[in-house]
Design a protein around this motif. Structure first.
Motif, PDB file in Angstrom:
ATOM      1  N   ALA A  60       0.830  -1.207   0.000  1.00  0.00           N
ATOM      2  CA  ALA A  60       0.000   0.000   0.000  1.00  0.00           C
ATOM      3  C   ALA A  60       0.865   1.258   0.000  1.00  0.00           C
ATOM      4  O   ALA A  60       0.560   2.231  -0.695  1.00  0.00           O
ATOM      5  CB  ALA A  60      -0.941   0.004   1.210  1.00  0.00           C
ATOM      6  N   THR A  61       1.959   1.224   0.750  1.00  0.00           N
ATOM      7  CA  THR A  61       2.887   2.358   0.758  1.00  0.00           C
ATOM      8  C   THR A  61       3.519   2.500  -0.620  1.00  0.00           C
ATOM      9  O   THR A  61       3.727   3.615  -1.110  1.00  0.00           O
ATOM     10  CB  THR A  61       3.971   2.167   1.838  1.00  0.00           C
ATOM     11  OG1 THR A  61       3.329   2.003   3.103  1.00  0.00           O
ATOM     12  CG2 THR A  61       4.903   3.359   1.898  1.00  0.00           C
ATOM     13  N   GLU A  63       2.125   2.024  -3.319  1.00  0.00           N
ATOM     14  CA  GLU A  63       1.136   2.699  -4.181  1.00  0.00           C
ATOM     15  C   GLU A  63       0.987   4.171  -3.796  1.00  0.00           C
ATOM     16  O   GLU A  63       0.793   5.024  -4.658  1.00  0.00           O
ATOM     17  CB  GLU A  63      -0.227   2.004  -4.095  1.00  0.00           C
ATOM     18  CG  GLU A  63      -0.281   0.667  -4.761  1.00  0.00           C
ATOM     19  CD  GLU A  63      -0.147   0.720  -6.278  1.00  0.00           C
ATOM     20  OE1 GLU A  63      -0.246   1.811  -6.868  1.00  0.00           O
ATOM     21  OE2 GLU A  63       0.074  -0.344  -6.879  1.00  0.00           O
ATOM     22  N   SER A 130      -3.850   2.344  -2.911  1.00  0.00           N
ATOM     23  CA  SER A 130      -3.290   2.304  -1.548  1.00  0.00           C
ATOM     24  C   SER A 130      -4.399   2.296  -0.510  1.00  0.00           C
ATOM     25  O   SER A 130      -4.208   1.794   0.595  1.00  0.00           O
ATOM     26  CB  SER A 130      -2.340   3.489  -1.307  1.00  0.00           C
ATOM     27  OG  SER A 130      -3.043   4.655  -0.963  1.00  0.00           O
TER      28      SER A 130
END
Length: 154
Positions: A60-61, A63, A130
């Motif tokens: 997610a980070t 993204e 994210s």
């Protein structure tokens, strides 16, 4: 095939829309990346479940960071789009055909806005991906939030 140029009014509206989207991306992208980074740093070591959640947070980070990068990359285009109409109002002395000059400036403005729109849309897509990871779904984030709420009396 006749290619019709958008009106200056239409281009100004497109610029205003892109400027707002860029400001929103500028506000949300770094904030999202910061929250995800903080969640990764507070990860408990050891068990397999934590490792899985940590991997999800890293993705997610991964993204969120390009969302910030795309916004920063779009800024020069948005700034250029801001200045081009001013150039249109002041054709250079060597411009024989003022109408041609105006048309060329509008064409350049459209190109700049199109590139900014692409970069902002890419950033928005990264940010949206994210957001698939909800921090409230990360077990250690819930326990930390519970402790902070208890300490603050809420």
């Amino acid at each position: 095939m006749d290619i019709r140029m958008p009106s200056e009014t239409g281009l100004r509206e497109q610029y205003a829309n892109l400027q707002q989207r860029s400001l929103l991306l500028d506000a949300l992208g770094p904030s999202r990346a910061g929250h995800l980074s903080a969640a990764m740093q507070s990860s408990p070591a050891g068990d397999e479940a934590s490792a899985v959640h940590l991997r999800v947070l890293k993705e997610a980070t991964g993204e969120a960071m390009p969302a910030v990068k795309d916004d920063h990359g779009a800024r020069p285009f948005v700034e250029t789009a801001h200045s081009l109409p001013e150039s249109r109002a002041r054709p250079p002395a060597f411009a024989d055909d003022t109408e041609q000059w105006h048309s060329e400036i509008l064409a350049r403005l459209q190109e700049v806005l199109d590139r900014a729109a692409e970069m902002i849309a890419e950033g928005e897509a990264h940010l949206e991906r994210s957001r698939r990871v909800q921090l409230q779904d990360i077990p250690w984030m819930n326990s930390q939030r519970h402790c902070l709420n208890w300490l603050s009396g809420t």
